[in-house]
Scaffold this motif. Structure first.
Motif, mmCIF file in Angstrom:
data_model
loop_
_atom_site.group_PDB
_atom_site.id
_atom_site.type_symbol
_atom_site.label_atom_id
_atom_site.label_comp_id
_atom_site.label_asym_id
_atom_site.label_seq_id
_atom_site.Cartn_x
_atom_site.Cartn_y
_atom_site.Cartn_z
ATOM 1 N N PRO A 186 -3.854 -2.173 -1.118
ATOM 2 C CA PRO A 186 -3.609 -3.481 -1.746
ATOM 3 C C PRO A 186 -4.698 -3.874 -2.739
ATOM 4 N N ALA A 234 -6.577 3.265 -6.286
ATOM 5 C CA ALA A 234 -6.345 3.688 -4.909
ATOM 6 C C ALA A 234 -5.001 3.131 -4.447
ATOM 7 N N ALA A 235 -4.388 3.818 -3.465
ATOM 8 C CA ALA A 235 -3.064 3.385 -3.012
ATOM 9 C C ALA A 235 -3.181 2.306 -1.943
ATOM 10 N N ARG A 290 4.963 -4.280 -7.400
ATOM 11 C CA ARG A 290 4.552 -3.069 -8.130
ATOM 12 C C ARG A 290 4.378 -1.898 -7.168
ATOM 13 N N THR A 291 3.941 -2.163 -5.930
ATOM 14 C CA THR A 291 3.799 -1.082 -4.955
ATOM 15 C C THR A 291 5.164 -0.503 -4.604
ATOM 16 N N SER A 326 0.832 -1.206 0.000
ATOM 17 C CA SER A 326 0.000 0.000 0.000
ATOM 18 C C SER A 326 0.867 1.256 0.000
ATOM 19 N N THR A 338 2.005 -0.198 -11.099
ATOM 20 C CA THR A 338 0.631 -0.638 -11.363
ATOM 21 C C THR A 338 0.311 -0.527 -12.854
ATOM 22 N N ALA A 387 -5.706 -2.694 -5.415
ATOM 23 C CA ALA A 387 -6.463 -1.678 -6.151
ATOM 24 C C ALA A 387 -6.226 -1.829 -7.653
ATOM 25 N N GLY A 388 -5.001 -2.195 -8.003
ATOM 26 C CA GLY A 388 -4.673 -2.365 -9.411
ATOM 27 C C GLY A 388 -5.489 -3.476 -10.056
HETATM 28 N N1 ASP Z 1 -1.139 -1.710 -4.073
HETATM 29 C C1 ASP Z 1 -0.783 -0.655 -4.992
HETATM 30 C C2 ASP Z 1 -0.395 0.595 -4.233
HETATM 31 O O1 ASP Z 1 -0.854 0.837 -3.150
HETATM 32 C C3 ASP Z 1 -1.888 -0.366 -5.952
HETATM 33 C C4 ASP Z 1 -2.111 -1.589 -6.797
HETATM 34 O O2 ASP Z 1 -1.430 -1.701 -7.847
HETATM 35 O O3 ASP Z 1 -2.883 -2.451 -6.418
HETATM 36 O O4 ASP Z 1 0.404 1.352 -4.717
#
Ligand code: ASP
Length: 436
Positions: free
Chosen positions: A373, A370-371, A408-409, A293, A331, A375-376
């Motif tokens: 988990p 959204a930032a 990716r986060t 996140s 993401t 969300a992507g």
């Molecule tokens: N988890 C990622 C983030 O908080 C967003 C995502 O790609 O799910 O940056």
């Protein structure tokens, strides 16, 4: 403590990991014993129930998309509206964010089109998955030979303008919704205080939708178990190879973006040693990896950027929170690779026009994510829908989403940090001594 209690108290990533391992094991066992095409008996009933379990999860994710897209893009734009006061800082930041996100998508798309991780899976096994694979209108329309790609792209660009926003939402036309939301939010930003109550309401919706995702994620381990079991039962061993190749493609893309593209920008525009910057923000990058996140990591990122990298506080407090919300290079890269992988796996031929749509929507979807988990995973629905691919395709990559989310986060947070240094340098707001 009983085993059930112990399992319940585990962190989400462990629960999902256990669900995946169990799903893989059961799916493979069923694939080898019962086979993928079971039509009757207890195993058919079991498989059908599992399919329902997975379907419920996909539906829950799907029902969040329209309000989530509207509220999170609206809030992003309204936040951008505030930065007008900050003039140069704002424009440099936005240009940097857009450029790096687009570069990340480009790296991802070049890699996935080169490696083709979704090719070579047995088509019979894919058919057996019973994923709804009716050719969507948008894809079929592109097959019409008489029109040039340019005209098709122009058609699609014009079609982004909805005649009726409610209809666009009801039909789930994400591109039209994005266009409308941007327009709506820009005007709201210019009206400022006059429309404050509207902004508050949408901010509330945005928060609710973020919470929605967290709630849905609670049943994720069970549903992932169902999805993975059915998926592996149908696909057998071949999907493991394909998913492995897919995960490697994402990771390779992330490494190229984080290890080559961003450091070059830090060096050239930030005039800052990228290795020293990486060392300075490593606590934030590691926290991002552990929590998946960007939002949870934000206080640590701000601290590292100010105290260890020497970037003036006034830059970090603006660039980083904005970056945590809108700048998600990892993401964006992941979404473009995942969508093309899904298309390949399901046997969809992607035209240049569709690839362009993926390029644009992956960039926009990452901005709107959204930032938090996973969300992507949700905003990937935007890219799939825009490209005319079945949303159910998300089920194919759920199995390894969590671990890819962590990587990716980490790249998302690293990208925000590089922006702080580049903007800080342009603004003359870096204390050289702290670079040591
Ligand atoms: N988890 C990622 C983030 O908080 C967003 C995502 O790609 O799910 O940056």
């Amino acid at each position: 403590m009983s085993l059930v209690h112990k399992l319940k108290s585990l962190d989400m990533q462990w629960k999902i990991l256990i669900a995946i391992v169990l799903g893989l094991t059961l799916g493979l066992t069923l694939n080898q014993t019962v086979g993928p095409n079971v039509q009757e008996g207890p195993f058919f009933i079991l498989k059908t129930l599992f399919q329902y379990g997975g379907d419920i999860f996909i539906r829950l994710l799907r029902m969040t998309i329209i309000p989530l897209v509207f509220a999170s893009i609206f809030m992003s734009i309204v936040n951008l509206g505030n930065i007008r006061k900050l003039k140069r800082i704002g424009s440099v930041t936005v240009v940097y964010y857009l450029t790096t996100t687009a570069l990340a998508v480009l790296v991802g798309m070049l890699l996935v089109n080169w490696i083709h991780p979704g090719r070579g899976i047995d088509p019979a096994a894919i058919e057996a998955m019973q994923i709804e694979s009716v050719v969507p209108e948008s894809v079929a329309a592109q097959g019409v030979g008489e029109r040039s790609s340019l005209l098709i792209i122009l058609d699609q660009l014009v079609d982004m303008i909805p005649k009726n926003p409610i209809q666009a939402m009801a039909k789930g036309n994400i591109l039209q919704l994005i266009f409308y939301t941007i327009f709506f939010a820009l005007i709201a930003a210019t009206l400022g205080k006059e429309v404050e109550p509207v902004v508050r309401v949408i901010e509330g919706i945005d928060r609710i939708m973020h919470k929605f995702i967290l709630v849905i994620m609670k049943i994720a381990p069970y549903c992932i178990f169902f999805l993975v079991t059915v998926l592996i039962m149908d696909l057998g061993f071949s999907v493991l190879g394909a998913l492995g190749k897919y995960a490697l493609t994402v990771l390779l893309g992330l490494i190229i973006h984080a290890g080559i593209t961003l450091p070059i920008l830090v060096l050239v525009f930030g005039k800052y040693n990228p290795i020293k910057l990486f060392k300075a923000v490593l606590p934030a990058v590691l926290t991002a990896w552990s929590t998946a996140s960007s939002a949870a990591t934000l206080p640590i990122t701000m601290d590292c950027i100010e105290k260890k990298a020497g970037v003036d506080r006034k830059i970090g407090t603006f660039v980083l929170p904005l970056g945590a919300t809108v700048n998600m290079d990892g993401t964006a890269l992941y979404e473009s690779v995942a969508v093309i992988f899904i298309a390949e796996l399901l046997g969809f031929d992607l035209t240049i026009g569709t690839q362009m749509i993926i390029f644009v929507t992956a960039t926009l979807a990452a901005i709107g994510a959204a930032a938090i988990p996973s969300a992507g995973l949700v905003t990937m629905g935007i890219v799939l829908t825009a490209a005319g691919l079945p949303l159910e395709g998300i089920g194919l990559i759920l199995a390894i989403d969590r671990i890819l989310d962590q990587f990716r986060t980490a790249v998302n947070v690293w990208g925000d940090s590089t922006a702080a240094v580049v903007v800080g340098r342009i603004e003359g707001a870096i204390t050289e001594l702290k670079q040591d």
